[in-house]
Design a protein around this motif. Structure first.
Motif, PDB file in Angstrom:
ATOM      1  N   LYS A 261       0.826  -1.220   0.000  1.00  0.00           N
ATOM      2  CA  LYS A 261       0.000   0.000   0.000  1.00  0.00           C
ATOM      3  C   LYS A 261       0.852   1.259   0.000  1.00  0.00           C
ATOM      4  O   LYS A 261       0.515   2.257   0.632  1.00  0.00           O
ATOM      5  N   ALA A 262       1.988   1.188  -0.699  1.00  0.00           N
ATOM      6  CA  ALA A 262       2.879   2.342  -0.845  1.00  0.00           C
ATOM      7  C   ALA A 262       2.474   3.106  -2.096  1.00  0.00           C
ATOM      8  O   ALA A 262       2.847   2.745  -3.217  1.00  0.00           O
ATOM      9  N   LEU A 263       1.701   4.163  -1.907  1.00  0.00           N
ATOM     10  CA  LEU A 263       1.128   4.917  -3.024  1.00  0.00           C
ATOM     11  C   LEU A 263       2.079   6.045  -3.418  1.00  0.00           C
ATOM     12  O   LEU A 263       2.028   7.148  -2.882  1.00  0.00           O
ATOM     13  N   GLN A 264       2.964   5.744  -4.359  1.00  0.00           N
ATOM     14  CA  GLN A 264       3.890   6.752  -4.867  1.00  0.00           C
ATOM     15  C   GLN A 264       3.231   7.455  -6.052  1.00  0.00           C
ATOM     16  O   GLN A 264       2.906   6.802  -7.041  1.00  0.00           O
ATOM     17  N   CYS A 265       3.054   8.753  -5.933  1.00  0.00           N
ATOM     18  CA  CYS A 265       2.333   9.521  -6.958  1.00  0.00           C
ATOM     19  C   CYS A 265       3.291  10.452  -7.690  1.00  0.00           C
ATOM     20  O   CYS A 265       4.027  11.227  -7.065  1.00  0.00           O
ATOM     21  N   PHE A 266       3.269  10.392  -9.021  1.00  0.00           N
ATOM     22  CA  PHE A 266       4.169  11.192  -9.845  1.00  0.00           C
ATOM     23  C   PHE A 266       3.361  12.089 -10.776  1.00  0.00           C
ATOM     24  O   PHE A 266       2.371  11.641 -11.372  1.00  0.00           O
ATOM     25  N   ASP A 267       3.796  13.330 -10.898  1.00  0.00           N
ATOM     26  CA  ASP A 267       3.066  14.256 -11.768  1.00  0.00           C
ATOM     27  C   ASP A 267       3.672  14.282 -13.169  1.00  0.00           C
ATOM     28  O   ASP A 267       4.597  13.522 -13.478  1.00  0.00           O
ATOM     29  N   GLU A 268       3.133  15.189 -14.016  1.00  0.00           N
ATOM     30  CA  GLU A 268       3.474  15.191 -15.436  1.00  0.00           C
ATOM     31  C   GLU A 268       4.908  15.640 -15.721  1.00  0.00           C
ATOM     32  O   GLU A 268       5.397  15.490 -16.841  1.00  0.00           O
ATOM     33  N   THR A 269       5.624  16.151 -14.701  1.00  0.00           N
ATOM     34  CA  THR A 269       7.022  16.548 -14.923  1.00  0.00           C
ATOM     35  C   THR A 269       7.966  15.355 -14.875  1.00  0.00           C
ATOM     36  O   THR A 269       9.142  15.479 -15.202  1.00  0.00           O
ATOM     37  N   THR A 270       7.462  14.208 -14.440  1.00  0.00           N
ATOM     38  CA  THR A 270       8.310  13.035 -14.241  1.00  0.00           C
ATOM     39  C   THR A 270       8.397  12.195 -15.505  1.00  0.00           C
ATOM     40  O   THR A 270       7.381  11.834 -16.099  1.00  0.00           O
ATOM     41  N   CYS A 271       9.595  11.867 -15.880  1.00  0.00           N
ATOM     42  CA  CYS A 271       9.828  10.958 -17.012  1.00  0.00           C
ATOM     43  C   CYS A 271       9.640   9.525 -16.515  1.00  0.00           C
ATOM     44  O   CYS A 271      10.347   9.085 -15.609  1.00  0.00           O
ATOM     45  N   VAL A 272       8.713   8.825 -17.107  1.00  0.00           N
ATOM     46  CA  VAL A 272       8.441   7.465 -16.653  1.00  0.00           C
ATOM     47  C   VAL A 272       9.641   6.553 -16.913  1.00  0.00           C
ATOM     48  O   VAL A 272       9.926   5.639 -16.124  1.00  0.00           O
ATOM     49  N   VAL A 273      10.379   6.810 -17.992  1.00  0.00           N
ATOM     50  CA  VAL A 273      11.561   5.996 -18.296  1.00  0.00           C
ATOM     51  C   VAL A 273      12.627   6.214 -17.233  1.00  0.00           C
ATOM     52  O   VAL A 273      13.279   5.270 -16.774  1.00  0.00           O
ATOM     53  N   ARG A 274      12.802   7.461 -16.828  1.00  0.00           N
ATOM     54  CA  ARG A 274      13.784   7.782 -15.786  1.00  0.00           C
ATOM     55  C   ARG A 274      13.407   7.107 -14.466  1.00  0.00           C
ATOM     56  O   ARG A 274      14.256   6.509 -13.791  1.00  0.00           O
ATOM     57  N   ALA A 275      12.127   7.181 -14.084  1.00  0.00           N
ATOM     58  CA  ALA A 275      11.678   6.576 -12.837  1.00  0.00           C
ATOM     59  C   ALA A 275      11.883   5.058 -12.861  1.00  0.00           C
ATOM     60  O   ALA A 275      12.412   4.476 -11.907  1.00  0.00           O
TER      61      ALA A 275
END
Length: 452
Positions: free
Chosen positions: A327-341
């Motif tokens: 239940k670790a809800l890590q939330c990323f916004d539109e500035t985040t590169c999904v490939v980088r993450a």
């Protein structure tokens, strides 16, 4: 704030069910006196008055499921311990919290360690054990010290030690500090480490319930699972089943982190949605929107904005193609590169692979090379297919779940963000400015931001 927003916020707050976290704000919440002032150890007396088999049946009827990731019924796990086998029985609490994004057990132990200790005594009575271990992540020294102090208080008060489980029924409780290996979160690797060997998963069967610690019947439970038991015994199984859903009963801790206005621990019934939790957490950081998130840490397939209203229980998240996990809800916004993450997560799994099996040992290495090439502008369309092929050869084919965890973010991110991966190929590298995201900014990024 408008009256509509105020009303919505009040409704959202009504969804919270503070039990384990109810008194975290007290200055003495971690002490024996502070715990007992709020009814602590009241459930223990009720549990010790029950027959062990009756106690196991009661926890089964309450529907408590393991809070460590898999969601296996806690009472059923206790029931697997053979009786009349003339062998010692052990309880091992897995406090080796290492999953990226997961941060619930450590604050629980720091603020309310006696809830775990009381749960341990109850569980040991149920499985007829006279010896319990808490395997704690060794880097969290303040928690280690506080846990040692709480155990000492419990010994002095007679909750642990001589006659703790009744006349002539002693209970020894040992706190063991691990050395920081992610693989030791896997229950059989944890048992090997506890025995003084290199932490690597064991071949199963035999399962720990038959041949676990020191080749004896052993129950391995998560911190939150055991810490939830005293409240169930004290307040009753009907109270517990009144929360959550039919197959996922009760309350639990949700860890909200990432690009959120108010990250933290939110204790709520199973089945709440991310939309409701974000409302409690003040939403995404001002001026930004949700892009992707993990429901249970980095080893669970990531979800997107379209899954905001998925019920955060075991069945709901599984139906959406992911897992509730921790239940670790890590939330990323539109500035985040999904490939980088995903690259950072993949580097973590490659580093933490124990090397015992070939799919994980070799596969995670090559996943990292391909992901780094994409970031550096050296990727290809064929490389994207190779990523999927390697992930498929790891998923379900490695010795333990670490391999599955490494493959999950890659396979799910390619499913939801294939176009972004392709942009890294056609655009000669990452199109995102890392200085605009607050997640995983390394020293080079920080320097660029300062010089901008």
């Amino acid at each position: 704030m408008s009256s509509d927003n105020t009303s919505a916020s009040a409704v959202a707050k009504d969804l919270l069910t503070p039990v384990l976290s109810a008194n975290w704000g007290d200055s003495d919440s971690y002490t024996l006196d502070g715990y007992r002032r709020h009814g602590g150890y009241r459930g223990l007396g009720k549990a010790l008055a029950m027959d062990p088999d009756e106690l196991i049946a009661y926890v089964k009827a309450a529907g408590l499921r393991g809070r460590g990731g898999a969601g296996f019924p806690t009472g059923m796990k206790w029931q697997f311990i053979p009786q009349g086998d003339n062998k010692p029985h052990y309880l091992v609490v897995n406090a080796d919290e290492s999953e990226p994004g997961t941060c619930k057990d450590i604050p629980l132990l720091y603020a309310n360690p006696h809830s775990l200790i009381e749960g341990i005594v109850i569980a040991c009575h149920a499985i007829r054990s006279s010896h319990a271990f808490i395997y704690l992540r060794g880097e969290v020294v303040p928690v280690l010290r506080r846990l040692h102090a709480a155990v000492a208080e419990a010994y002095a008060a007679g909750y642990v030690g001589k006659d703790a489980l009744g006349p002539g029924k002693d209970l020894e409780l040992v706190v063991h500090a691990g050395a920081g290996a992610y693989i030791c979160g896997e229950e059989t690797a944890l048992l090997d480490s506890l025995e003084g060997r290199r932490g690597q998963p064991r071949l199963r069967p035999p399962f720990p319930a038959i041949a676990g610690l020191y080749a004896s019947p052993t129950v391995v439970n998560n911190v939150e699972s055991i810490a939830s038991v005293p409240a169930i015994i004290d307040r009753g199984k009907d109270w517990f089943t009144s929360m959550g859903s039919e197959k996922s009963a009760g309350f639990t801790l949700y860890s909200l982190s990432g690009h959120v206005a108010r990250p933290g621990q939110y204790e709520a019934p199973l089945g709440i949605t991310l939309r409701q939790l974000l409302e409690l957490g003040g939403g995404m950081r001002p001026g930004h929107r949700l892009k992707f998130w993990t429901p249970g840490g980095s080893s669970t397939p990531l979800l997107t904005e379209e899954h905001l209203d998925v019920a955060l229980d075991y069945e709901g998240v599984a139906g959406a193609g992911s897992m509730l996990g921790t239940k670790a809800l890590q939330c990323f916004d539109e500035t985040t590169c999904v490939v980088r993450a995903v690259t950072r997560w993949t580097e973590f799994y490659a580093h933490e692979s124990c090397g015992k099996c070939t799919p994980c040992r070799e596969g995670t290495y090559w996943l990292v090379q391909l992901m780094r090439d994409l970031e550096a502008g050296k990727g290809s369309m064929a490389g994207l297919e190779k990523l999927l092929d390697i992930a498929d050869n790891i998923n379900g084919k490695s010795f333990c779940a670490l391999g599955d965890g490494a493959a999950a973010p890659i396979m799910s991110s390619l499913k939801h963000f294939r176009e972004e991966y392709e942009q890294h190929v056609t655009g000669g590298g990452c199109p995102f400015d890392p200085a605009k995201s607050t997640v995983w900014a390394d020293d080079r990024d920080a320097t660029q931001e300062v010089n901008a």
